[in-house]
Design a protein around this motif. Structure first.
Motif, short mmCIF file in Angstrom:
data_model
loop_
_atom_site.label_atom_id
_atom_site.label_comp_id
_atom_site.label_asym_id
_atom_site.label_seq_id
_atom_site.Cartn_x
_atom_site.Cartn_y
_atom_site.Cartn_z
N ARG A 247 1.06 -1.39 0.08
CA ARG A 247 0.17 0.23 -0.33
C ARG A 247 0.71 1.38 0.02
O ARG A 247 0.44 2.86 0.04
N ILE A 248 2.30 1.22 0.00
CA ILE A 248 2.96 2.02 -0.03
C ILE A 248 2.96 2.79 -1.87
O ILE A 248 2.78 2.53 -2.60
N ARG A 249 2.57 4.50 -1.23
CA ARG A 249 2.77 5.01 -2.53
C ARG A 249 3.76 6.30 -2.31
O ARG A 249 4.06 6.07 -3.72
N ASP A 250 4.31 6.74 -1.83
CA ASP A 250 5.67 6.98 -1.77
C ASP A 250 6.31 6.44 -0.61
O ASP A 250 6.29 6.57 0.63
N PRO A 251 7.78 6.24 -0.90
CA PRO A 251 9.08 6.27 -0.36
C PRO A 251 8.81 6.42 1.47
O PRO A 251 9.14 6.31 1.83
N ALA A 252 8.66 7.98 1.52
CA ALA A 252 8.75 8.84 2.29
C ALA A 252 7.97 8.68 4.05
O ALA A 252 7.87 8.47 4.74
N GLU A 253 7.05 7.73 3.10
CA GLU A 253 5.77 7.08 3.59
C GLU A 253 6.65 6.60 4.78
O GLU A 253 6.03 6.34 6.06
N LEU A 254 7.82 5.46 4.96
CA LEU A 254 8.40 4.41 5.76
C LEU A 254 9.08 5.37 7.11
O LEU A 254 8.88 4.42 7.69
N THR A 255 9.43 6.30 6.84
CA THR A 255 10.05 7.93 7.83
C THR A 255 8.87 7.48 9.15
O THR A 255 9.46 7.40 10.00
N GLN A 256 7.59 7.10 8.85
CA GLN A 256 6.77 7.23 10.09
C GLN A 256 6.90 5.92 10.94
O GLN A 256 6.48 6.16 11.57
N LEU A 257 7.25 5.24 9.94
CA LEU A 257 7.45 3.84 10.43
C LEU A 257 8.72 3.74 11.43
O LEU A 257 8.95 2.71 12.41
N GLY A 258 9.92 4.27 11.89
CA GLY A 258 10.71 5.23 12.83
C GLY A 258 11.21 3.19 12.03
O GLY A 258 12.08 2.96 13.70
N LEU A 259 11.58 3.29 11.02
CA LEU A 259 12.21 1.83 11.40
C LEU A 259 13.59 1.68 11.88
O LEU A 259 14.19 0.37 12.33
N GLY A 260 14.03 2.38 11.71
CA GLY A 260 15.31 1.96 12.55
C GLY A 260 15.56 1.93 13.40
O GLY A 260 17.13 1.67 13.80
N ASP A 261 14.41 2.41 14.67
CA ASP A 261 14.44 2.09 15.51
C ASP A 261 14.18 0.39 16.03
O ASP A 261 14.64 -0.10 17.07
N TYR A 262 14.24 -0.06 14.85
CA TYR A 262 13.97 -1.54 15.06
C TYR A 262 15.12 -2.20 14.52
O TYR A 262 15.09 -3.74 14.78
N VAL A 263 16.02 -2.04 14.37
CA VAL A 263 17.58 -2.39 13.83
C VAL A 263 18.01 -3.40 14.60
O VAL A 263 18.14 -3.87 14.85
N VAL A 264 18.16 -2.36 15.76
CA VAL A 264 19.47 -3.11 16.73
C VAL A 264 18.02 -3.80 17.59
O VAL A 264 16.55 -3.56 17.74
N GLY A 265 18.11 -5.30 17.75
CA GLY A 265 16.93 -6.04 18.55
C GLY A 265 16.78 -6.73 17.85
O GLY A 265 15.48 -7.85 18.61
N SER A 266 16.77 -6.73 16.48
CA SER A 266 15.82 -7.59 15.58
C SER A 266 16.21 -8.73 15.21
O SER A 266 17.94 -8.80 15.06
#
Length: 158
Positions: free
Chosen positions: A84-103
């Motif tokens: 459902r992503i229309r624009d890759p900028a939408e991913l910044t709202q998910l805060g994915l960087g916070d999930y890298v460590v510990g995943s």
């Protein structure tokens, strides 16, 4: 080395997911891009892999929420569905960087919609329909991915 197989049915997909889970290298986080058209079984594979990792709760497609998080006995898993992503900028709202460590593992459906805003994959798993089953191709894209595919291949040939 690319691993290829024909999966006759959902049970064969579950068996392969079990092999993939057991063969998973210790590197963290691992990133798997799940690729294929609608209805090829990306979510079915993700569900089977999560079950193989010990997840006992509901595993649903994260299509509308974009992301689901699971804490399995084998570590934290993120399951992203970017359909459902229309624009890759939408991913910044998910805060994915916070999930890298510990995943432990990231499973990403429709990674091509990310516009390069995701961590690089370790493995690309491509599914295609070949009635009545599915073709699967597993392509390693990192050193950890190569170790993983080597272990998967060894398990399937022994």
């Amino acid at each position: 080395m690319i691993f290829q197989a024909y999966l006759h049915d959902e049970e064969a997909m579950q068996q392969l997911a079990g092999v993939v889970a057991v063969a998973m290298p210790a590197t963290s986080p691992l990133v798997v891009y799940l690729e294929g058209d609608l209805g090829t079984g990306k979510t079915t594979f993700a569900r089977a892999l999560l079950r193989s990792m010990g997840e006992t709760g509901p595993v649903r497609s994260p299509t509308y929420g974009l992301m689901s998080e699971y804490t399995t006995p084998n570590g934290r898993v993120l399951h992203l569905d970017l359909y459902r992503i229309r624009d890759p900028a939408e991913l910044t709202q998910l805060g994915l960087g916070d999930y890298v460590v510990g995943s432990r593992l990231w499973l990403v459906e429709w990674p091509e919609r990310s516009g390069g805003k995701l961590p690089a994959s370790d493995m690309r798993l491509r599914l295609s329909v070949d009635e009545p089953g599915r073709n699967v191709e597993i392509d390693p894209t990192s050193q950890a991915g190569q170790q993983w595919v080597t272990a998967i291949t060894a398990d399937r040939t022994s």
